[in-house]
Design a protein around this motif. Structure first.
Motif, PDB file in Angstrom:
ATOM      1  N   ASN A   2     -20.683  10.982  17.472  1.00 17.24           N
ATOM      2  CA  ASN A   2     -20.131  10.001  16.548  1.00 17.24           C
ATOM      3  C   ASN A   2     -18.861  10.535  15.887  1.00 17.24           C
ATOM      4  N   SER A   3     -18.196   9.672  15.163  1.00 15.25           N
ATOM      5  CA  SER A   3     -16.877  10.021  14.625  1.00 15.25           C
ATOM      6  C   SER A   3     -16.950  11.081  13.531  1.00 15.25           C
ATOM      7  N   VAL A   5     -19.108  13.678  13.341  1.00 12.26           N
ATOM      8  CA  VAL A   5     -19.274  14.977  13.987  1.00 12.26           C
ATOM      9  C   VAL A   5     -17.967  15.393  14.649  1.00 12.26           C
ATOM     10  N   ARG A   6     -17.249  14.441  15.198  1.00  9.77           N
ATOM     11  CA  ARG A   6     -15.967  14.739  15.834  1.00  9.77           C
ATOM     12  C   ARG A   6     -14.959  15.281  14.823  1.00  9.77           C
ATOM     13  N   GLN A   7     -14.961  14.732  13.600  1.00 12.89           N
ATOM     14  CA  GLN A   7     -14.069  15.233  12.554  1.00 12.89           C
ATOM     15  C   GLN A   7     -14.375  16.696  12.238  1.00 12.89           C
ATOM     16  N   TYR A   8     -15.665  17.018  12.117  1.00 10.97           N
ATOM     17  CA  TYR A   8     -16.051  18.399  11.830  1.00 10.97           C
ATOM     18  C   TYR A   8     -15.712  19.320  12.995  1.00 10.97           C
ATOM     19  N   LEU A   9     -15.908  18.852  14.210  1.00  8.62           N
ATOM     20  CA  LEU A   9     -15.627  19.669  15.394  1.00  8.62           C
ATOM     21  C   LEU A   9     -14.135  19.968  15.504  1.00  8.62           C
ATOM     22  N   PHE A  10     -13.289  18.960  15.349  1.00  7.77           N
ATOM     23  CA  PHE A  10     -11.842  19.174  15.397  1.00  7.77           C
ATOM     24  C   PHE A  10     -11.397  20.116  14.277  1.00  7.77           C
ATOM     25  N   GLY A  11     -11.950  19.912  13.088  1.00  7.91           N
ATOM     26  CA  GLY A  11     -11.609  20.787  11.971  1.00  7.91           C
ATOM     27  C   GLY A  11     -11.987  22.227  12.239  1.00  7.91           C
ATOM     28  N   PHE A  42     -12.575  17.537   5.303  1.00  3.17           N
ATOM     29  CA  PHE A  42     -12.716  16.711   4.105  1.00  3.17           C
ATOM     30  C   PHE A  42     -12.648  15.228   4.441  1.00  3.17           C
ATOM     31  N   ASN A  43     -11.889  14.863   5.459  1.00  2.00           N
ATOM     32  CA  ASN A  43     -11.871  13.469   5.894  1.00  2.00           C
ATOM     33  C   ASN A  43     -13.242  13.067   6.449  1.00  2.00           C
ATOM     34  N   GLY A  44     -13.887  13.975   7.149  1.00  2.00           N
ATOM     35  CA  GLY A  44     -15.247  13.707   7.625  1.00  2.00           C
ATOM     36  C   GLY A  44     -16.225  13.564   6.474  1.00  2.00           C
ATOM     37  N   VAL A  59     -11.042  11.876  -1.095  1.00  6.78           N
ATOM     38  CA  VAL A  59      -9.846  11.268  -0.500  1.00  6.78           C
ATOM     39  C   VAL A  59      -8.585  11.913  -1.088  1.00  6.78           C
ATOM     40  N   ILE A  60      -8.601  12.188  -2.385  1.00 10.79           N
ATOM     41  CA  ILE A  60      -7.443  12.842  -3.011  1.00 10.79           C
ATOM     42  C   ILE A  60      -7.247  14.239  -2.423  1.00 10.79           C
ATOM     43  N   ILE A  61      -8.331  14.994  -2.282  1.00 12.37           N
ATOM     44  CA  ILE A  61      -8.238  16.334  -1.692  1.00 12.37           C
ATOM     45  C   ILE A  61      -7.741  16.247  -0.256  1.00 12.37           C
ATOM     46  N   THR A  62      -8.234  15.257   0.496  1.00 13.11           N
ATOM     47  CA  THR A  62      -7.796  15.089   1.878  1.00 13.11           C
ATOM     48  C   THR A  62      -6.290  14.842   1.946  1.00 13.11           C
TER      49      THR A  62
END
Length: 81
Positions: A2-3, A5-11, A42-44, A59-62
């Motif tokens: 899912n999206s 997990v993909r955010q964490y993996l790319f990060g 953080f986006n994830g 969102v601010i931190i991102t």
């Protein structure tokens, strides 16, 4: 996959490349990869349902991390020329 997990993996992959750049001794690249990878993570976190109460600060931190990564990207590109 899912999206979220993909955010964490790319990060994690981007941060791993940053650690390699730290090992090779290029600190500006390390900071670039570290901030970009942290922005992905953080986006994830903003998409997680259990952090819905903290969505605005996340969102601010991102966005701060994205702007910081852009600044360091321009520093790296400027160093090439």
């Amino acid at each position: 996959m899912n999206s979220i997990v993909r955010q964490y993996l790319f990060g994690a992959i981007i941060i791993a490349v940053g650690i390699y750049r730290l090992y090779t001794g290029i600190m500006v690249d390390f900071v670039l990869y570290l901030t970009a990878g942290a922005a992905f993570i953080f986006n994830g976190l903003t998409l997680e349902p259990r952090f819905i109460a903290y969505k605005k600060p996340l969102v601010i931190i991102t966005w701060v991390l994205i702007v910081t990564a852009c600044i360091f990207f321009f520093l790296v590109v400027g160093r090439m020329f």
